[in-house]
Design a protein around this motif. Structure first.
Motif, PDB file in Angstrom:
ATOM      1  N   LEU A 137       0.839  -1.212   0.000  1.00 51.68           N
ATOM      2  CA  LEU A 137       0.000   0.000   0.000  1.00 51.68           C
ATOM      3  C   LEU A 137       0.870   1.256   0.000  1.00 51.68           C
ATOM      4  CD1 LEU A 137      -2.753  -0.983   2.569  1.00 51.68           C
ATOM      5  CD2 LEU A 137      -3.124  -0.380   0.170  1.00 51.68           C
ATOM      6  N   TRP A 138       1.923   1.217   0.776  1.00 47.76           N
ATOM      7  CA  TRP A 138       2.843   2.361   0.873  1.00 47.76           C
ATOM      8  C   TRP A 138       3.407   2.707  -0.512  1.00 47.76           C
ATOM      9  CZ3 TRP A 138       4.541   5.729   4.580  1.00 47.76           C
ATOM     10  CH2 TRP A 138       5.772   6.361   4.389  1.00 47.76           C
ATOM     11  N   ASN A 139       3.612   1.687  -1.336  1.00 48.02           N
ATOM     12  CA  ASN A 139       4.218   1.910  -2.652  1.00 48.02           C
ATOM     13  C   ASN A 139       3.189   2.052  -3.770  1.00 48.02           C
ATOM     14  OD1 ASN A 139       7.173   1.865  -2.196  1.00 48.02           O
ATOM     15  ND2 ASN A 139       6.707  -0.141  -1.330  1.00 48.02           N
ATOM     16  N   GLY A 148       7.879  10.410   7.233  1.00 48.34           N
ATOM     17  CA  GLY A 148       6.511   9.968   7.549  1.00 48.34           C
ATOM     18  C   GLY A 148       6.513   8.930   8.665  1.00 48.34           C
ATOM     19  N   GLN A 149       7.300   9.194   9.707  1.00 56.17           N
ATOM     20  CA  GLN A 149       7.412   8.234  10.812  1.00 56.17           C
ATOM     21  C   GLN A 149       6.221   8.348  11.759  1.00 56.17           C
ATOM     22  OE1 GLN A 149       9.356   5.809  11.096  1.00 56.17           O
ATOM     23  NE2 GLN A 149      11.147   6.259   9.797  1.00 56.17           N
ATOM     24  N   ALA A 150       5.974   7.269  12.511  1.00 54.81           N
ATOM     25  CA  ALA A 150       4.758   7.202  13.323  1.00 54.81           C
ATOM     26  C   ALA A 150       5.050   7.179  14.821  1.00 54.81           C
ATOM     27  CB  ALA A 150       3.956   5.966  12.922  1.00 54.81           C
ATOM     28  N   GLN A 175       7.280  23.267   2.991  1.00 58.20           N
ATOM     29  CA  GLN A 175       7.124  22.254   4.021  1.00 58.20           C
ATOM     30  C   GLN A 175       8.192  21.193   3.821  1.00 58.20           C
ATOM     31  OE1 GLN A 175       3.332  20.390   4.184  1.00 58.20           O
ATOM     32  NE2 GLN A 175       3.319  20.381   6.387  1.00 58.20           N
ATOM     33  N   TRP A 176       8.911  20.920   4.875  1.00 54.46           N
ATOM     34  CA  TRP A 176      10.031  20.007   4.791  1.00 54.46           C
ATOM     35  C   TRP A 176       9.482  18.592   4.931  1.00 54.46           C
ATOM     36  CZ3 TRP A 176      14.781  20.783   8.533  1.00 54.46           C
ATOM     37  CH2 TRP A 176      15.915  20.243   7.931  1.00 54.46           C
ATOM     38  N   LEU A 177       9.677  17.763   3.924  1.00 54.30           N
ATOM     39  CA  LEU A 177       9.100  16.417   3.959  1.00 54.30           C
ATOM     40  C   LEU A 177       9.947  15.488   4.820  1.00 54.30           C
ATOM     41  CD1 LEU A 177       8.051  15.888   0.249  1.00 54.30           C
ATOM     42  CD2 LEU A 177       6.537  15.902   2.240  1.00 54.30           C
TER      43      LEU A 177
END
Ligand code: HEC
Ligand code: HEC
Ligand code: HEC
Length: 399
Positions: free
Chosen positions: A303-305, A335-337, A330-332
């Motif tokens: 899903l992530w890909n 996408g850590q949780a 906005q600095w990307l």
């Protein structure tokens, strides 16, 4: 404090890009690397094209490109500068690049602005494309006027690429300004702690003579093992499937306290989750990636890909390939949780991880999955496991 809120307000202003846009599709024919005929036989206008390009709800081209528009403060670095693009390409070549860059580079990060809707996956607006044929013609007319030299390389701050998460996970905390980091660290300034307190209250609350969470898990949750909390989502032997931390709490609430079921991501569940996960603050994330968790992790990775929506983005496009770059100021991040549930300055709310998934999907006009769905659960497993080793920061602060 005054200084802090000023920073926050300017950031809020910066992020107010939103408002979905969708347009009808006019079929076109490519020849080589160009679309020779104007879309729908329309005539372009360079002045209107410049408006479309600046408009965040339409082209939003400055999110990724630098342009010779010095009054625009925040220009992106994900794509090449467009200075001189009218000299490098003819109008037919520009038209194909703006209509559907994927024809030239299937892995491009540039959204297809006028693509055949049949080539799009789960669009929020079925049968639609991003910009109207007239917008494309106006953009092409504007781009054709850009004949000047490239900008000097140091005229903007460039994002440094971040290392791949699988090599070295980097928390979104590292990308915050020092005063924001200090705010996250300070229990009295961090607004997320209001939700921790709401969760703590719910944890000790007794309803109609029934039990309390604290009866089994100790006052203030003292009987929990923080390392075990940091290992969620986790395999459940009895159920024969993985459970997210919130799903585990939801089951306990229903089965052990006999309370009526709440929908996934109900504010009360999010508050309980925030309280429980905050007990593991500082503990390294340790999601199991082998055994029966493996197939779920792989489903989450797929899903992530996968590319979604009319902008045709995957999570990996922004959080792997473009991590460290600027998307309109906005600095990307990766996408850590590890900070979820976290407090978002943009919404002024504590946000669960699955709500964040929905926010990201909507950001590029893709149809979200339902909260609590197997898809989001598997995505949560993959996303959490990418951060194995990072310290739990709940409640983190992010823009
Ligand atoms: C999400 C980022 C993103 C956005 C938004 C975006 N682009 Fe791009 N664009 C790129 C990237 C990356 C490339 C490099 C081509 C590739 O990916 O192979 C590119 C390439 C181009 C090129 C070819 C440039 C060259 O020198 O070859 C043109 C022209 C272009 N973009 C125009 C636009 C216009 C006009 C808009 C707004 C309607 C826009 N782009 C919006 C990312 C973006
Ligand atoms: C009657 C006792 C009881 C009550 C009340 C109860 N739980 Fe549980 N809880 C358990 C048991 C037993 C487990 C072990 C897992 C299992 O077999 O369900 C557990 C597991 C958990 C876990 C997973 C811990 C870990 O390390 O994996 C969490 C989190 C949790 N409960 C939260 C809550 C919350 C929040 C409430 C209140 C809404 C609650 N529980 C109410 C008995 C209870
Ligand atoms: C168009 C670019 C883009 C795409 C595609 C995208 N996101 Fe994001 N995402 C962002 C931005 C911008 C932020 C906020 C800044 C940051 O942390 O990168 C963000 C933040 C996040 C965060 C919070 C990070 C933190 O430290 O709190 C998570 C988690 C996340 N995204 C997950 C996803 C997932 C899962 C997908 C795919 C469904 C996805 N994103 C797709 C742009 C994107």
């Amino acid at each position: 404090m005054v200084m802090k809120w000023r920073t926050i307000v300017s950031v809020l202003w910066l992020l107010c890009a939103s408002g979905a846009q969708a347009a009808d599709y006019s079929p076109w024919q490519a020849q080589g690397d160009s679309i020779p005929e104007p879309l729908a036989g329309l005539q372009g206008d360079a002045g209107r094209g410049e408006q479309v390009l600046r408009d965040r709800r339409r082209g939003n081209c400055l999110a990724c490109h630098q342009l010779p528009l010095p009054e625009e403060a925040f220009q992106g670095t994900l794509g090449p500068p467009l200075h001189g693009v009218g000299k490098r390409y003819g109008t037919g070549q520009l038209r194909l690049r703006v209509a559907d860059m994927r024809r030239l580079n299937p892995d491009t990060l540039m959204p297809p602005f006028h693509a055949d809707p049949q080539t799009l996956n789960r669009p929020l607006f079925p049968g639609k494309t991003f910009l109207a044929a007239q917008d494309i013609e106006d953009l092409v007319a504007y781009l054709a006027t850009l004949k000047g030299p490239m900008p000097p390389p140091s005229s903007l701050r460039h994002g440094e690429p971040l290392p791949p998460a699988e090599q070295r996970p980097v928390s979104g905390y590292a990308l915050l300004e020092p005063d924001m980091q200090a705010m996250q660290d300070d229990e009295f300034e961090n607004p997320g702690f209001m939700t921790v307190d709401a969760g703590r209250q719910a944890f000790h609350a007794r309803h109609e003579g029934g039990g309390r969470c604290a009866d089994c898990h100790g006052e203030d949750g003292r009987k929990f093992d923080p390392a075990s909390i940091a290992a969620y989502p986790k395999w459940d032997e009895k159920l024969g499937r993985p459970l997210t931390l919130q799903a585990r709490i939801r089951r306990c609430r229903q089965e052990r306290l006999g309370r009526s079921p709440l929908p996934y991501d109900h504010p009360r569940l999010v508050a309980l989750e925030t309280f429980v996960r905050h007990l593991a603050r500082g503990e390294p994330v340790r999601v199991k990636v082998d055994g029966p968790m493996r197939p779920h992790l792989e489903a989450g990775r797929r899903l992530w890909n996968t590319r979604f929506g009319i902008a045709d983005f995957s999570c990996a496009d922004c959080h792997d390939r473009a991590a460290g770059q600027y998307l309109r100021g906005q600095w990307l991040s990766q996408g850590q949780a590890n900070g979820f549930p976290e407090y978002r300055l943009k919404t002024g709310k504590v946000t669960s991880l699955q709500t964040r998934f929905t926010q990201c999907l909507k950001k590029f006009y893709a149809k979200p999955f339902p909260q609590g769905s197997p898809e989001y659960r598997d995505l949560e497993i993959y996303v959490m496991s990418r951060g194995n080793g990072l310290a739990i920061e709940t409640p983190a602060i992010r823009y």
